[in-house]
Design an enzyme around this catalytic site. Structure first.
Site, PDB file in Angstrom:
ATOM      1  N   CYS A 174      22.150 -78.802 -12.161  1.00  0.00           N
ATOM      2  CA  CYS A 174      23.349 -79.108 -11.392  1.00  0.00           C
ATOM      3  C   CYS A 174      24.280 -79.924 -12.276  1.00  0.00           C
ATOM      4  CB  CYS A 174      23.093 -79.894 -10.106  1.00  0.00           C
ATOM      5  SG  CYS A 174      22.078 -79.014  -8.939  1.00  0.00           S
ATOM      6  N   ARG A 196      24.577 -75.992 -16.535  1.00  0.00           N
ATOM      7  CA  ARG A 196      23.587 -76.805 -15.843  1.00  0.00           C
ATOM      8  C   ARG A 196      23.155 -76.181 -14.511  1.00  0.00           C
ATOM      9  NH1 ARG A 196      23.409 -82.012 -18.059  1.00  0.00           N
ATOM     10  NH2 ARG A 196      22.180 -82.588 -16.259  1.00  0.00           N
ATOM     11  N   TRP A 200      22.319 -75.638  -9.054  1.00  0.00           N
ATOM     12  CA  TRP A 200      21.093 -74.875  -9.291  1.00  0.00           C
ATOM     13  C   TRP A 200      20.205 -75.204  -8.095  1.00  0.00           C
ATOM     14  CZ3 TRP A 200      15.791 -75.597 -10.026  1.00  0.00           C
ATOM     15  CH2 TRP A 200      15.109 -74.502 -10.588  1.00  0.00           C
ATOM     16  N   ASN A 247      22.903 -84.474  -7.924  1.00  0.00           N
ATOM     17  CA  ASN A 247      21.986 -83.774  -8.820  1.00  0.00           C
ATOM     18  C   ASN A 247      20.648 -84.471  -8.701  1.00  0.00           C
ATOM     19  OD1 ASN A 247      20.629 -82.532 -10.910  1.00  0.00           O
ATOM     20  ND2 ASN A 247      21.641 -83.718 -12.506  1.00  0.00           N
ATOM     21  N   GLY A 248      19.604 -83.727  -8.391  1.00  0.00           N
ATOM     22  CA  GLY A 248      18.276 -84.337  -8.264  1.00  0.00           C
ATOM     23  C   GLY A 248      17.594 -83.832  -7.010  1.00  0.00           C
ATOM     24  N   GLU A 291       8.018 -68.245 -29.477  1.00  0.00           N
ATOM     25  CA  GLU A 291       9.419 -68.561 -29.206  1.00  0.00           C
ATOM     26  C   GLU A 291      10.242 -67.276 -29.061  1.00  0.00           C
ATOM     27  OE1 GLU A 291      11.173 -70.733 -28.152  1.00  0.00           O
ATOM     28  OE2 GLU A 291      13.207 -70.336 -28.800  1.00  0.00           O
ATOM     29  N   LYS A 297      12.503 -66.157 -25.830  1.00  0.00           N
ATOM     30  CA  LYS A 297      13.943 -65.888 -25.961  1.00  0.00           C
ATOM     31  C   LYS A 297      14.300 -64.524 -25.395  1.00  0.00           C
ATOM     32  CE  LYS A 297      15.282 -68.776 -26.763  1.00  0.00           C
ATOM     33  NZ  LYS A 297      15.225 -70.192 -26.968  1.00  0.00           N
ATOM     34  N   GLU A 329      13.967 -64.485 -21.459  1.00  0.00           N
ATOM     35  CA  GLU A 329      14.918 -65.246 -20.638  1.00  0.00           C
ATOM     36  C   GLU A 329      16.318 -64.647 -20.639  1.00  0.00           C
ATOM     37  OE1 GLU A 329      15.832 -69.341 -21.723  1.00  0.00           O
ATOM     38  OE2 GLU A 329      15.291 -68.936 -23.792  1.00  0.00           O
ATOM     39  N   HIS A 381      -8.734 -57.644 -28.485  1.00  0.00           N
ATOM     40  CA  HIS A 381      -9.662 -58.202 -27.501  1.00  0.00           C
ATOM     41  C   HIS A 381      -9.150 -58.002 -26.084  1.00  0.00           C
ATOM     42  CE1 HIS A 381     -12.183 -59.802 -30.638  1.00  0.00           C
ATOM     43  NE2 HIS A 381     -11.079 -60.174 -31.272  1.00  0.00           N
TER      44      HIS A 381
HETATM   45  C1  F6R Z   1      14.684 -71.937 -23.644  1.00  0.00           C
HETATM   46  C2  F6R Z   1      15.022 -73.333 -23.453  1.00  0.00           C
HETATM   47  C3  F6R Z   1      14.066 -74.174 -22.715  1.00  0.00           C
HETATM   48  C4  F6R Z   1      14.137 -75.638 -23.194  1.00  0.00           C
HETATM   49  C5  F6R Z   1      13.261 -76.509 -22.295  1.00  0.00           C
HETATM   50  C6  F6R Z   1      13.247 -77.944 -22.760  1.00  0.00           C
HETATM   51  O1  F6R Z   1      15.646 -71.278 -24.410  1.00  0.00           O
HETATM   52  O2  F6R Z   1      16.072 -73.782 -23.844  1.00  0.00           O
HETATM   53  O3  F6R Z   1      12.776 -73.690 -22.785  1.00  0.00           O
HETATM   54  O4  F6R Z   1      13.702 -75.711 -24.519  1.00  0.00           O
HETATM   55  O5  F6R Z   1      13.755 -76.450 -20.989  1.00  0.00           O
HETATM   56  O6  F6R Z   1      14.517 -78.493 -22.765  1.00  0.00           O
HETATM   57  P1  F6R Z   1      14.836 -79.787 -23.579  1.00  0.00           P
HETATM   58  O7  F6R Z   1      14.710 -79.474 -25.018  1.00  0.00           O
HETATM   59  O8  F6R Z   1      16.239 -80.141 -23.198  1.00  0.00           O
HETATM   60  O9  F6R Z   1      13.844 -80.823 -23.151  1.00  0.00           O
END
Ligand code: F6R
Length: 604
Positions: A2, A27, A74, A98-99, A477, A481, A484, A500
């Site tokens: 948010c 956000r 969000w 936010n929260g 990773e 990527k 997502e 396996h």
């Molecule tokens: C994926 C991504 C997330 C962040 C994770 C941690 O592309 O960006 O997986 O890496 O939410 O976020 P931070 O680094 O802000 O703690």
């Protein structure tokens, strides 16, 4: 999660709020809304969908009020509907949040708020509570309400009979504020504030702010006025813009050479790693017996790359834990453990709570953080800031590679301080690390080839990434990527582990992206590739090899520059980021704001 913004000053607030929300949209982007305060009246507009929809819907607001609040959501409590969108208005009060308010149900019962509520949100309960407690003194009402709230919150509040004033308070959830010639501004993060001021302060927890056009008053819950520490940001508004690229993600991939140089260069003195300017004493690198790395998502994957390097080069045990698991497993750490926390935003709630737990168990915490003054940075014993600049795309790219570089600096420093690396090898290592930006520049020249490969895999329902050792961590990773932003199911597998079980899923034309950059396991990975190839897989090989004309090995090749061992990580990362980017872009998806996600995960 948010984005919140408030502005009160001398300029019309509507466009300032909506422009700010556009910058904060990463956000959360389920819905958005604004409230303007004018003549003892609160004008409200909220809309499901992106901020662009709100901008259109707000076209009919003719007010030139110079005081308002805005929110991009969000969803946590309550579905994505116009009614559940913020701001929430109840009687005299309008607020954004936010929260998560954990005790909202108890508050409804205790204060008999039920008939005041129209939405399904926890936030509206706070608006109703404040309206109930309000007797003409906003600070007094907020003080009483805040004492009853359990959970995390960043709240911006307006009272209909207090023209030109915004009140704010927070616990855990981030919020920063600034005042300038045009008035006072408050927001979840700097991207919304930077157009007005490079100077700002982090809103202290459980302090009440009163903003008006002349400035910001900060007082604690007892009414004592407090002067917060003013910070200055070292990037400007252009860093938070697309700069001619079609998406932030692509821009940020191309930002990496500079981000790496900005992160590494200040930590090198006479060719050796140097961290005293960061307030990190040399001694701490001699004292610990083992390392615990704690982080989430991509940041955790950067930690895994660090582990691969440290264990191989320094023979020091490193455990990498997902922060949300670490918190609830009574982790085995003590004062002999150095805990390294990685976080781009510095606000990820699970990472923050894991940090606190590590400290409680006696471990010193060194954090690798991108956002200056963020909560994780402030709570840590030591901070190594990465200098990636703002990362706007939800999928992390440049923040990841600078986190890897920061882990490499720490590894080299540890090796040097412990005499595991001599000065010559530490100098050689740092020189190579200083070249990481050039490695990425060189690798990005492959973009057109990668774009074609992305076209070929974009309709696949599943993609597998395989590799061994360091390349396996890169695969993890890479698959995150791709998942997502392209919504393709992707899995990373240690290449030797496929047979396996998972190899059962390899059939005709299933894409397998094989990473084979490590000399010591190269031939083993090639054998694993042959195994999938003989089952019909469509193999893309990422390696240093010159052209391989063997259809039993691969269908496509992406060549990375010839590099030593661990430094391939930078080249591989750039390749894998581009694969994900072009796959998503060629499917016409919203690359920067993938569905269901948000930057900065401040809920558990
Ligand atoms: C994926 C991504 C997330 C962040 C994770 C941690 O592309 O960006 O997986 O890496 O939410 O976020 P931070 O680094 O802000 O703690």
């Amino acid at each position: 999660m948010c984005g919140i913004i408030g502005y009160t000053g001398v300029l019309p607030a509507k466009d300032i709020l909506i422009d700010g929300l556009e910058r904060l949209e990463y956000r959360g982007y389920d819905s958005a809304g604004i409230a303007l305060l004018e003549d003892n009246n609160i004008i409200l507009k909220k809309k499901t969908g992106k901020v662009a929809g709100l901008r259109e819907a707000a076209g009919d607001i003719k007010s030139d009020s110079a005081c308002g609040i805005g929110h991009t959501r969000w969803a946590t409590h309550g579905g994505v509907t116009d009614i559940n969108a913020h701001p929430h208005k109840c009687g005299q009060v309008a607020l954004i949040h936010n929260g998560i308010i954990e005790n909202y149900r108890e508050l409804i019962v205790e204060y008999g708020l039920n008939e005041k509520l129209v939405s399904e949100t926890d936030t509206e309960v706070v608006a109703a509570l404040l309206d109930k407690l309000y007797e003409g003194d906003p600070v007094c009402a907020i003080r009483k309400a805040v004492k009853r709230l359990a959970g995390s919150f960043a709240l911006c509040i307006m009272f209909a009979d207090k023209p030109g004033k915004i009140y704010a308070v927070r616990n855990v959830s981030p919020m920063i504020a600034a005042s300038c010639d045009e008035g006072s501004i408050i927001a979840s993060d700097l991207t919304a504030v930077i157009a007005f001021s490079k100077k700002y302060f982090v809103v202290p927890e459980y302090h009440i702010l009163t903003l008006d056009k002349n400035g910001i008053k900060v007082e604690d819950l007892k009414g004592n006025v407090v002067t917060p520490e003013i910070l200055e940001v070292n990037w400007d508004i252009t860093s938070a813009q697309k700069g001619g690229y079609p998406h932030y993600m692509l821009k940020e991939i191309y930002d990496q050479p500079e981000a790496l140089r900005n992160t590494v260069t200040p930590r090198v003195k006479d060719g050796l790693p140097y961290l005293l300017d960061d307030g990190i004493p040399d001694d701490i690198f001699k004292e610990f017996q083992n390392i615990m790395v704690v982080a989430c998502g991509t940041a955790m994957h950067a930690g895994m790359v660090g582990k691969a390097l440290i264990e191989k080069k320094l023979r020091i045990p490193v455990t990498v834990e997902i922060a949300s698991e670490f918190r609830y497993k009574d982790p085995i750490i003590d004062e002999k453990t150095l805990t390294i926390v990685l976080s781009q935003s510095g606000e990820t709630i699970d990472t923050l709570e894991a940090l606190k737990l590590a400290q409680k168990k006696g471990s010193k915490v060194l954090s690798i953080v991108n956002v200056k003054g963020s909560t994780i940075a402030r709570e840590s014993d030591y901070v190594l800031y990465t200098h990636a600049g703002p990362e706007i795309a939800v999928a992390s790219t440049k923040a990841y590679t600078v986190q890897v570089a920061a882990m490499y600096i720490l590894a080299c420093k540890t090796g040097l301080e412990r005499g595991i690396m001599d000065e010559a090898s530490a100098r050689d290592f740092m020189a190579k690390l200083m070249n990481a930006g050039e490695i990425i520049e060189e690798t990005l020249k492959n973009a057109n080839n990668i774009k074609l490969i992305a076209e070929e895999i974009k309709m696949a329902p599943d993609v597998f990434y395989i590799g061994r050792g360091l390349d396996y961590t890169m695969s993890l990773e890479a698959s995150l990527k791709l998942k997502e932003i392209s919504y393709i199911h992707a899995e990373a597998y240690a290449a030797g582990e496929l047979k396996h079980g998972t190899i059962a899923l390899i059939t005709e034309n299933v894409p397998v992206i094989a990473i084979a950059t490590q000399e010591d396991v190269y031939s083993k990975v090639i054998s694993n590739i042959r195994e999938v190839k003989s089952r019909g897989a469509y193999v893309v090989l990422v390696s240093e090899d010159d052209e391989i004309n063997d259809s039993n090995i691969c269908d496509r090749q992406i060549k990375i520059p010839h590099l030593e061992g661990e430094f391939t990580a930078f080249a591989t990362a750039a390749v894998l980021q581009l694969i994900a980017y072009y796959t998503s872009a060629s499917k016409g998806l919203d690359v920067d704001k993938p569905r269901n996600l948000a930057k900065s995960v401040t809920v558990e």
